[in-house]
Design an enzyme around this catalytic site. Sequence first.
Site, PDB file in Angstrom:
ATOM      1  CG  ASP A 103      -1.871  -1.134   1.275  1.00 39.16           C
ATOM      2  OD1 ASP A 103      -2.192  -1.662   0.189  1.00 39.16           O
ATOM      3  OD2 ASP A 103      -2.307  -1.505   2.388  1.00 39.16           O
TER       4      ASP A 103
HETATM    5  N1  URA Z   1      -1.090  -6.000   3.815  1.00 37.13           N
HETATM    6  C1  URA Z   1      -1.631  -4.769   3.828  1.00 37.13           C
HETATM    7  O1  URA Z   1      -2.683  -4.538   4.393  1.00 37.13           O
HETATM    8  N2  URA Z   1      -0.973  -3.776   3.196  1.00 37.13           N
HETATM    9  C2  URA Z   1       0.218  -3.968   2.586  1.00 37.13           C
HETATM   10  O2  URA Z   1       0.783  -3.019   2.031  1.00 37.13           O
HETATM   11  C3  URA Z   1       0.782  -5.250   2.584  1.00 37.13           C
HETATM   12  C4  URA Z   1       0.095  -6.250   3.209  1.00 37.13           C
END
Ligand code: URA
Length: 239
Positions: A103
């Site tokens: 993310d």
């Molecule tokens: N899980 C998440 O919620 N976000 C990420 O960036 C990676 C794994």
Amino acid sequence: MRLDKLLSECGYGSRGLVKKLIRSKQVSIDGEIVLAENRNVDPQLQKVMVSGKMLTHQTNVYYMLHKPAGVVTAVSDEGNRTVIDLIDPSDRRPGLYPVGRLDKDTEGLLLITDNGQLGYQLLLPHKKVMKSYEVVVNERVTTADQEAFAEGIVFHGGTTCKPAHLTILSHGDDESRVLLDISEGKFHQVKKMFLSVGKKVTYLKRLTMGPIELDESIPPGSYRPLNEAELEQLKPFFR
Ligand code: URA
């Protein structure tokens, strides 16, 4: 890539000519004469000799990026800086892409390569490639949470996660720090797992992906090529 394609690309002529060369026992991989032109080979990981000469070939690139928060895991994006923007133009190649997705606000390990096969293999669900994360949440993480993660979190809506291992590093009423090991990669998986037990992730950093560990000496926003030992560990994912 196939051996005949590689040799052709390296100037040894048409596939037909290359096949003859191979059949005349002129080609070896890691010291072993190869007779099958369709044999898969990676000259970055293996020593390919043709008529006694080492093959030189511009091969795939493999970078370990320490992703900072604030950049998106994409090749291009309107309005946001991407992880590919962090790669120096001289290190860029056509087809360069991030393996998997973090993310925008997640930090940590991201592999960047132009080897399509590697990403495909590392992300295949049945390969159950382990990923570990450092996670900070806004409440006390309990042993009941650890048990729920070990049993398999069920998302609101019914999706069940595979068992995950939660190690508590520190816990307080308004903040806990944990390590989480998971073997799958659902969309926003870590955040949704914690939401399922009523907790909000306030910081997330990926530390490992399969055999590759984040090199903490790489500052956030920087990257380096994978070294020989790391490439060797990725070998099982090249086929
Ligand atoms: N899980 C998440 O919620 N976000 C990420 O960036 C990676 C794994």
